[in-house]
Design an enzyme around this catalytic site. Structure first.
Site, PDB file in Angstrom:
ATOM      1  CG  ASP A 296     -13.048  10.014  -1.582  1.00 12.07           C
ATOM      2  OD1 ASP A 296     -12.943   9.234  -0.600  1.00 12.07           O
ATOM      3  OD2 ASP A 296     -12.076  10.126  -2.616  1.00 12.07           O
ATOM      4  CG  ASP A 297     -15.337   7.242   2.715  1.00  8.17           C
ATOM      5  OD1 ASP A 297     -17.011   7.177   3.078  1.00  8.17           O
ATOM      6  OD2 ASP A 297     -14.677   6.498   3.150  1.00  8.17           O
TER       7      ASP A 297
ATOM      8  CD1 TRP B  15      -2.735   1.453   1.015  1.00  6.06           C
ATOM      9  CD2 TRP B  15      -1.279   2.450   1.867  1.00  6.06           C
ATOM     10  NE1 TRP B  15      -3.233   2.887   0.987  1.00  6.06           N
ATOM     11  CE2 TRP B  15      -1.853   3.247   1.820  1.00  6.06           C
ATOM     12  CE3 TRP B  15      -0.127   2.720   2.988  1.00  6.06           C
ATOM     13  CZ2 TRP B  15      -2.285   4.671   2.493  1.00  6.06           C
ATOM     14  CZ3 TRP B  15       0.142   3.989   3.172  1.00  6.06           C
ATOM     15  CH2 TRP B  15      -0.683   4.671   2.596  1.00  6.06           C
TER      16      TRP B  15
ATOM     17  NE  ARG C 125     -10.435   3.369   5.727  1.00  6.19           N
ATOM     18  CZ  ARG C 125     -11.299   4.016   5.096  1.00  6.19           C
ATOM     19  NH1 ARG C 125     -11.575   3.725   3.984  1.00  6.19           N
ATOM     20  NH2 ARG C 125     -10.347   5.341   5.027  1.00  6.19           N
TER      21      ARG C 125
ATOM     22  CE  LYS D 102     -10.978   7.548  -5.044  1.00  4.20           C
ATOM     23  NZ  LYS D 102     -10.657   8.748  -4.129  1.00  4.20           N
ATOM     24  CD1 TRP D 103     -15.079  -0.841  -7.519  1.00  2.00           C
ATOM     25  CD2 TRP D 103     -17.742  -0.101  -8.707  1.00  2.00           C
ATOM     26  NE1 TRP D 103     -16.307  -1.757  -7.590  1.00  2.00           N
ATOM     27  CE2 TRP D 103     -16.951  -1.489  -7.670  1.00  2.00           C
ATOM     28  CE3 TRP D 103     -18.738   0.653  -9.220  1.00  2.00           C
ATOM     29  CZ2 TRP D 103     -18.008  -2.484  -7.926  1.00  2.00           C
ATOM     30  CZ3 TRP D 103     -19.375   0.094  -9.037  1.00  2.00           C
ATOM     31  CH2 TRP D 103     -19.477  -1.325  -8.810  1.00  2.00           C
ATOM     32  CG  ASP D 104     -11.758   3.302  -2.382  1.00  2.00           C
ATOM     33  OD1 ASP D 104     -10.915   2.226  -2.419  1.00  2.00           O
ATOM     34  OD2 ASP D 104     -11.729   4.395  -2.100  1.00  2.00           O
ATOM     35  CG  MET D 105     -12.321  -3.534  -3.952  1.00  2.00           C
ATOM     36  SD  MET D 105     -11.510  -4.359  -2.576  1.00  2.00           S
ATOM     37  CE  MET D 105     -11.962  -6.420  -3.263  1.00  2.00           C
ATOM     38  CG  ASN D 106     -10.906   1.304   0.543  1.00  2.00           C
ATOM     39  OD1 ASN D 106      -9.655   1.597   0.300  1.00  2.00           O
ATOM     40  ND2 ASN D 106     -11.665   2.129   1.091  1.00  2.00           N
TER      41      ASN D 106
ATOM     42  CG  ASP E 256      -5.025   5.600  -0.337  1.00  2.30           C
ATOM     43  OD1 ASP E 256      -5.669   6.314  -1.861  1.00  2.30           O
ATOM     44  OD2 ASP E 256      -4.961   4.917  -0.540  1.00  2.30           O
TER      45      ASP E 256
HETATM   46  C1  GLA Z   1      -9.115   5.198  -0.023  1.00  3.36           C
HETATM   47  C2  GLA Z   1      -9.041   5.561  -1.079  1.00  3.36           C
HETATM   48  C3  GLA Z   1      -8.862   7.202  -1.124  1.00  3.36           C
HETATM   49  C4  GLA Z   1     -10.531   7.776  -0.519  1.00  3.36           C
HETATM   50  C5  GLA Z   1     -10.703   7.026   0.793  1.00  3.36           C
HETATM   51  C6  GLA Z   1     -11.945   7.267   1.002  1.00  3.36           C
HETATM   52  O1  GLA Z   1      -7.703   4.867   0.721  1.00  3.36           O
HETATM   53  O2  GLA Z   1      -7.361   5.112  -1.845  1.00  3.36           O
HETATM   54  O3  GLA Z   1      -8.702   8.194  -2.223  1.00  3.36           O
HETATM   55  O4  GLA Z   1     -10.800   7.252  -1.249  1.00  3.36           O
HETATM   56  O5  GLA Z   1     -10.068   5.559   0.434  1.00  3.36           O
HETATM   57  O6  GLA Z   1     -11.971   5.944   2.143  1.00  3.36           O
END
Ligand code: GLA
Length: 745
Positions: free
Chosen positions: A371-372, A204, A448, A481-485, A553
């Protein structure tokens, strides 16, 4: 219609040879006298009339012979296209299956072939595409008569690219079920082992750094068992000669069009040949095929370049641009965006967002991305994933109101989401606790504070499609922005039989692709950017659906140089999200000037990720200048031919790259002095890709002219950099062709 696929029968008709070729490469195969499919050649183009080349046969000690009268024929040395297990080839197999009676060996022999114009699509998997006339496909059918199994190997050759796309389909033609333990998408036996392995590995925040290691005896394995293609290892393996550099030498690559677990390997055999293969990760993979059922393995892009890694990368970029990315955005100028994540994190309200948006509009930014933190009860990362309803106490009037206010400022509105996840603290989880991946009686591992939805379930993917459609229909959302954390754990599905649990990894990815197919075709004009905690899923599978990916990130300008160099080894600059963020940098604490941050981020799809309202006048003016500059030159920066001039690593003090327009009439050169030295040497950049016949005016991005130079001169005598620049400083140069110049002869 050019002939790219030729075939010939061996004199007595017992055997066949195939030759795929275009102006860059040749790929040859042979059906041996024993019916095995042998690999003959992959590399620079060989005259297309040559079809007499054959696999050598040598009598070896201590090897087995499938045909006792042919002692020079041994599978343990035969270079093969799709090696199996159990019949005397002891190297890595591409294929392994278990029959109903427990039998574990396979004997695949050639049955027939078919040549198809163009490139057939794959059902349910991302795939390359081409118009008829741009590609030809050879399908070779292999059969195991005992297991009643057919294996179809597909090979597509494309006009103008040093690339063959391979994939594999397995069909059970028997009455009994068979279990697939391993189905690689491609395997190839290269005739020597004088290679270095290239990988794009990291973690990461430091994804895709280029690593090279010599190939010695044994097996190098590059893989992911995380459920994603991963930050740690990109689904790529490269083989280069020791003397291959950016500007010179041979390079082979395999890149899997897949976003889940994968494995690539390079194995040096006892006879110093190299078997290299790639496919879905065989570890914890078992897939049952009942009578008449088939399994489609993902495509792998096999690439070869003769002229160094810059040319190799340029070919990959053009190929992905033309034959993989599907969005209407694939050739469009990408908007400059501002994202509020590093500006506000979860701490925002409408006023704060609109203040940033207003400032962004004033400097010419085109897209505002929320964003989030906009949904459910989310005010930190402990809740609400799955509750994809706007939090009106935070954003009164909802998304429509906010989107409208942003549109009124003259900007498009974009939205973050993380659809594959569920927070234990969410209404969705309270309603459907069995909708996440989990193993009965075991605790559910959180990362998370979140769990992963079981996308192998159709009821879950149906729900997701409906929810996302409703969301995107309501507000005017131009970008997602399609995220996956997180990575996957407890990979099992509550609705699957015990015998099929090991299909869940793959079925998750198939479910994800099904949702992406639905959403991206339902909203074709929306610009999708994929993300997985930065670049944890920067792979060709996601690129098929989403033409941009958030690269990392880590937004520090110095760190980003190495990450962006690694990323553009394969993926086009237009796909590489790159933003200017605040200093001290939030990931590493480094202080870099606004100009350097801008110059480095302009290597990709450009944007800002900071609170513009806090900038002083000078920085704001610089931002305004950068935005105007990028707008003027973004066609070259996003779609030009990229050359790495000076590769940065932890020990180098400077880095440089350039993008050249396709007609070579203009170029943008970026130079970064990472660390300064006292009494520094004079440094020159030897520019590439320019037309030797042209004269160029060289200017700084600020407009100051440095004079006129010949294209040949800039390549051979170089462009002199300033002597003393200071740490973390940079220069950007614009080259434009001028007419009517004469030189001293
Ligand atoms: C991930 C993304 C970030 C941001 C956060 C929000 O870490 O890579 O750019 O969108 O989630 O929780």
């Amino acid at each position: 219609m050019p002939v790219w696929i030729e075939h010939a029968d061996v004199e007595d008709g017992s055997s066949k040879r195939f030759h795929l070729h275009n102006d860059k490469i040749s790929y040859m195969m042979e059906v041996t006298h024993e019916g095995d499919l042998a690999h003959v050649y992959f590399g620079p183009r060989i005259d297309k009339t040559t079809l007499s080349r054959r696999t050598p046969e040598v009598q070896r000690a201590y090897t087995a012979n499938p045909n006792p009268v042919c002692e020079a024929y041994t599978l343990d040395e035969l270079p093969q296209e799709y090696p199996t297990f159990g019949r005397s080839d002891y190297r890595e197999p591409a294929f392994h299956l278990v029959q109903a009676d427990g039998g574990r060996i396979s004997h695949l022999t050639y049955a027939s072939y078919e040549v198809v114009q163009g490139k057939p699509s794959l059902q349910g998997l991302p795939h390359t595409h081409a118009a008829d006339g741009e590609a030809q496909t050879l399908v070779l059918q292999l059969k195991d008569e005992i297991a009643k199994t057919e294996v179809h190997l597909s090979y597509t050759i494309f006009e103008g690219h040093g690339i063959i796309v391979r994939s594999v389909q397995v069909i059970n033609q028997g009455d009994d079920p068979v279990v697939l333990d391993r189905v690689m998408s491609a395997s190839i036996d290269l005739p020597d082992s004088d290679f270095e392995v290239v990988s794009l590995s990291g973690s990461w925040g430091r994804e895709r750094t280029v690593k090279r290691q010599p190939l010695v005896s044994g097996t190098v394995s590059l893989e992911s068992r995380r459920g994603t293609s991963s930050h740690q290892m990109n689904p790529f393996i490269g083989l280069v000669r020791a003397d291959t550099t950016d500007g010179h030498g041979h390079a082979y690559g395999m890149n899997l069009i897949y976003s889940g677990n994968f494995r690539a390997f390079a194995e040096v055999s006892q006879f110093a040949t190299t078997r290299v293969g790639m496919g879905v990760q065989p570890f914890d993979f078992r897939y049952t095929l009942n009578r008449g059922e088939s399994f489609q393995a993902p495509e792998v892009v096999l690439s070869f370049g003769s002229n160094g890694l810059n040319a190799f990368s340029q070919d990959m970029h053009a190929f992905y641009q033309n034959h993989l990315i599907r969005s209407v955005w694939r050739n469009r100028s990408r908007p400059i965006l501002v994202n509020n994540w590093e500006a506000t994190y979860f701490d925002f309200d409408t006023d704060k967002l609109l203040a940033i948006a207003k400032q962004a509009a004033d400097v010419g930014i085109e897209l505002f991305v929320l964003d989030d933190g906009w949904f459910g009860g989310r005010s930190d990362d402990t809740s609400s994933l799955g509750d994809w309803f706007v939090n009106e106490s935070k954003l009164p009037g909802g998304l429509q109101h906010l989107a409208q206010s942003i549109n009124d400022l003259g900007m498009k509105f974009g939205l973050w989401m993380e659809p594959e996840m569920v927070s234990p603290n969410s209404d969705l989880y309270r309603r459907h606790p069995d909708w996440c991946l989990h193993v009965a009686n075991y605790s559910r591992t959180e990362s998370r504070h979140q769990l992963v939805l079981d996308l192998s379930r159709q009821d879950v993917t149906n729900w997701l499609k409906e929810r996302l459609t409703a969301l995107l229909e309501r507000a005017s959302i131009a970008y997602v922005k399609w995220d996956m954390n997180r990575n996957l754990t407890e990979v099992a599905s509550a609705v699957q039989s015990s015998a099929r649990q090991q299909e869940t990894w793959h079925r998750y990815i198939i479910g994800l692709y099904d949702v992406l197919e639905h959403v991206t075709t339902r909203f074709p004009e929306v610009l999708f950017e994929s993300c997985a905690g930065g670049g944890g899923r920067f792979d060709p599978g996601m690129l098929y659906y989403m033409p941009q990916t958030w690269t990392s990130d880590d937004t520090d300008a110095v760190e980003r140089i190495e990450i962006q160099f690694g990323t553009t080894l394969l993926y086009p600059p237009s796909s590489m999200g790159a933003h200017v963020s605040a200093v001290p940098n939030h990931q590493v604490g480094r202080l870099t000037p606004m100009t350097t941050r801008g110059h480095v981020a302009m290597a990709g799809t450009f944007g800002y990720e900071l609170d513009l309202t806090t900038l002083d006048k000078e920085d704001l003016a610089e931002v305004q200048r950068q935005v105007a500059f990028y707008k003027k030159w973004r066609t070259i920066l996003q779609y030009g031919r990229l050359y790495r001039l000076k590769t940065v690593d932890k020990h180098s003090s400077d880095a440089a790259w350039m993008s050249v327009s396709h007609d070579s009439s203009a170029a943008i050169v970026t130079y970064v002095r990472v660390l300064e030295a006292p009494q520094p040497p004079l440094r020159r950049l030897y520019l590439q890709g320019l037309n030797p016949e042209f004269t160029y005016e060289v200017k700084l991005d600020t407009g100051e002219s440095l004079g006129h130079f010949g294209g040949l001169e800039l390549g051979n005598a170089g462009l002199l950099m300033p002597v003393f620049m200071g740490d973390f400083s940079s220069k950007m140069f614009v080259l434009q062709k001028v007419d009517g110049e004469f030189y001293l002869a």
